[in-house]
Design a protein around this motif. Structure first.
Motif, mmCIF file in Angstrom:
data_model
loop_
_atom_site.group_PDB
_atom_site.id
_atom_site.type_symbol
_atom_site.label_atom_id
_atom_site.label_comp_id
_atom_site.label_asym_id
_atom_site.label_seq_id
_atom_site.Cartn_x
_atom_site.Cartn_y
_atom_site.Cartn_z
ATOM 1 N N GLU A 73 0.843 -1.143 -0.033
ATOM 2 C CA GLU A 73 0.071 -0.023 0.211
ATOM 3 C C GLU A 73 0.990 1.330 0.089
ATOM 4 O O GLU A 73 0.216 2.473 -0.107
ATOM 5 C CB GLU A 73 -0.916 -0.193 1.042
ATOM 6 C CG GLU A 73 -0.460 -0.173 2.809
ATOM 7 C CD GLU A 73 -0.073 -1.533 2.875
ATOM 8 O OE1 GLU A 73 -0.060 -1.607 4.335
ATOM 9 O OE2 GLU A 73 -0.028 -2.325 2.201
ATOM 10 N N ARG A 74 2.075 1.154 0.227
ATOM 11 C CA ARG A 74 3.070 2.374 0.104
ATOM 12 C C ARG A 74 3.885 2.261 -1.075
ATOM 13 O O ARG A 74 4.807 3.171 -1.379
ATOM 14 C CB ARG A 74 3.983 2.364 1.487
ATOM 15 C CG ARG A 74 3.102 2.370 2.897
ATOM 16 C CD ARG A 74 2.166 3.566 2.715
ATOM 17 N NE ARG A 74 2.833 5.139 2.715
ATOM 18 C CZ ARG A 74 3.441 5.619 3.874
ATOM 19 N NH1 ARG A 74 3.031 5.238 5.030
ATOM 20 N NH2 ARG A 74 3.963 6.735 3.846
ATOM 21 N N GLN A 75 3.746 1.324 -1.870
ATOM 22 C CA GLN A 75 4.352 1.512 -3.197
ATOM 23 C C GLN A 75 4.013 2.438 -3.961
ATOM 24 O O GLN A 75 2.763 3.099 -3.966
ATOM 25 C CB GLN A 75 4.468 0.271 -4.239
ATOM 26 C CG GLN A 75 5.029 -0.931 -3.042
ATOM 27 C CD GLN A 75 4.898 -2.429 -3.943
ATOM 28 O OE1 GLN A 75 4.232 -2.294 -4.884
ATOM 29 N NE2 GLN A 75 5.181 -3.404 -3.198
ATOM 30 N N ARG A 76 4.903 2.922 -4.987
ATOM 31 C CA ARG A 76 4.564 4.086 -5.880
ATOM 32 C C ARG A 76 4.461 5.529 -5.217
ATOM 33 O O ARG A 76 4.059 6.346 -5.762
ATOM 34 C CB ARG A 76 3.414 3.937 -6.735
ATOM 35 C CG ARG A 76 3.438 2.686 -7.596
ATOM 36 C CD ARG A 76 2.184 2.618 -8.713
ATOM 37 N NE ARG A 76 2.424 1.618 -9.705
ATOM 38 C CZ ARG A 76 2.873 1.804 -10.738
ATOM 39 N NH1 ARG A 76 3.845 2.860 -10.973
ATOM 40 N NH2 ARG A 76 3.156 0.741 -11.442
ATOM 41 N N GLU A 77 5.311 5.665 -3.806
ATOM 42 C CA GLU A 77 5.526 6.761 -3.275
ATOM 43 C C GLU A 77 6.927 7.175 -3.187
ATOM 44 O O GLU A 77 7.131 8.270 -2.519
ATOM 45 C CB GLU A 77 5.031 6.739 -1.933
ATOM 46 C CG GLU A 77 3.559 6.283 -1.776
ATOM 47 C CD GLU A 77 3.078 6.213 -0.301
ATOM 48 O OE1 GLU A 77 3.635 6.382 0.594
ATOM 49 O OE2 GLU A 77 1.718 5.745 -0.109
ATOM 50 N N GLY A 78 7.719 6.318 -3.868
ATOM 51 C CA GLY A 78 9.331 6.743 -3.839
ATOM 52 C C GLY A 78 10.093 6.189 -2.690
ATOM 53 O O GLY A 78 11.120 6.616 -2.730
ATOM 54 N N VAL A 79 9.392 5.231 -2.089
ATOM 55 C CA VAL A 79 10.029 4.878 -0.875
ATOM 56 C C VAL A 79 11.033 3.771 -1.301
ATOM 57 O O VAL A 79 12.229 4.000 -0.881
ATOM 58 C CB VAL A 79 8.962 4.034 0.029
ATOM 59 C CG1 VAL A 79 9.767 3.251 1.041
ATOM 60 C CG2 VAL A 79 7.957 4.800 0.817
ATOM 61 N N GLY A 80 10.808 2.855 -2.323
ATOM 62 C CA GLY A 80 11.940 2.239 -2.850
ATOM 63 C C GLY A 80 12.987 2.832 -3.555
ATOM 64 O O GLY A 80 14.307 2.426 -3.331
ATOM 65 N N SER A 81 12.677 3.728 -4.201
ATOM 66 C CA SER A 81 13.783 4.587 -4.788
ATOM 67 C C SER A 81 14.585 5.217 -3.906
ATOM 68 O O SER A 81 15.804 5.491 -4.091
ATOM 69 C CB SER A 81 13.032 5.679 -5.684
ATOM 70 O OG SER A 81 12.484 4.983 -6.809
ATOM 71 N N ALA A 82 14.160 5.939 -2.722
ATOM 72 C CA ALA A 82 14.773 6.561 -1.787
ATOM 73 C C ALA A 82 15.865 5.683 -0.972
ATOM 74 O O ALA A 82 17.058 5.735 -0.687
ATOM 75 C CB ALA A 82 13.774 6.980 -0.482
ATOM 76 N N MET A 83 15.501 4.340 -0.781
ATOM 77 C CA MET A 83 16.150 3.036 -0.419
ATOM 78 C C MET A 83 17.268 2.871 -1.288
ATOM 79 O O MET A 83 18.440 2.745 -0.876
ATOM 80 C CB MET A 83 15.420 1.820 0.229
ATOM 81 C CG MET A 83 14.620 2.355 1.442
ATOM 82 S SD MET A 83 13.735 0.827 2.137
ATOM 83 C CE MET A 83 12.780 0.296 0.826
ATOM 84 N N LEU A 84 17.010 2.636 -2.489
ATOM 85 C CA LEU A 84 17.956 2.268 -3.728
ATOM 86 C C LEU A 84 18.856 3.328 -3.776
ATOM 87 O O LEU A 84 20.184 3.166 -3.712
ATOM 88 C CB LEU A 84 17.105 1.963 -4.817
ATOM 89 C CG LEU A 84 18.101 1.531 -5.832
ATOM 90 C CD1 LEU A 84 19.168 0.368 -5.563
ATOM 91 C CD2 LEU A 84 17.435 1.328 -7.260
ATOM 92 N N THR A 85 18.782 4.557 -3.618
ATOM 93 C CA THR A 85 19.465 5.901 -3.508
ATOM 94 C C THR A 85 20.520 5.631 -2.565
ATOM 95 O O THR A 85 21.663 5.811 -2.689
ATOM 96 C CB THR A 85 18.713 6.951 -3.629
ATOM 97 O OG1 THR A 85 18.019 7.362 -4.974
ATOM 98 C CG2 THR A 85 19.878 8.458 -3.616
#
Length: 144
Positions: A73-85
């Motif tokens: 439910e929190r996907q597509r909010e930039g969470v994964g991209s922030a962690m990958l960064t």
């Protein structure tokens, strides 16, 4: 990530990867190698609830993304991209020259995120996952 985070992380691990979730023992082993060869992070919301986690392994000049998971439910909010960064930044801090990962062949959304971050497909590991799904191997060079 710390051992105190493991109950929430393991619940998210089992929900995200039901067919091939890591065991708690495996995750504890990863955490035991921090900071020597591992770097694990959690993403928390405004209520301090864990909504994602990610891990990196680094040896010599090579890094590997071990895992990334975000609550559905929190996907597509930039969470994964922030962690990958953060993982990419840590790999650079540790002087890695390139970074690798495997992604399920049946997960085009994750593959597209990795491609946006400059990862390129370099091969396939046939029947890599427990359910027989192939893994797409990807690599990215790291700039200084």
């Amino acid at each position: 990530m710390t051992e105190a985070d493991l109950p929430a992380v393991m619940a998210l691990e089992r929900a995200t990867f039901p067919l091939d979730a890591w065991s708690e023992g495996m995750m504890r082993g990863e955490l035991a190698d921090q900071p020597r060869t591992r770097h694990y992070v959690v993403a928390v919301d405004d209520d301090d609830l864990i909504i994602g986690y990610a891990g990196l392994a680094v040896a010599a000049d090579q890094a590997d993304v071990q895992t990334i998971a975000v609550l559905t439910e929190r996907q597509r909010e930039g969470v994964g991209s922030a962690m990958l960064t953060e993982l990419l930044d840590e790999a650079r801090r540790r002087a890695a020259q390139e970074i690798f990962l495997e992604v399920r062949a049946d997960n085009p959304r994750a593959r597209s995120v990795y491609e946006r971050f400059g990862f390129e497909e370099i091969g396939v590991r046939r029947r890599y996952y427990d359910d027989g799904t192939d893994a797409i191997m990807m690599k990215r060079k790291l700039d200084g």
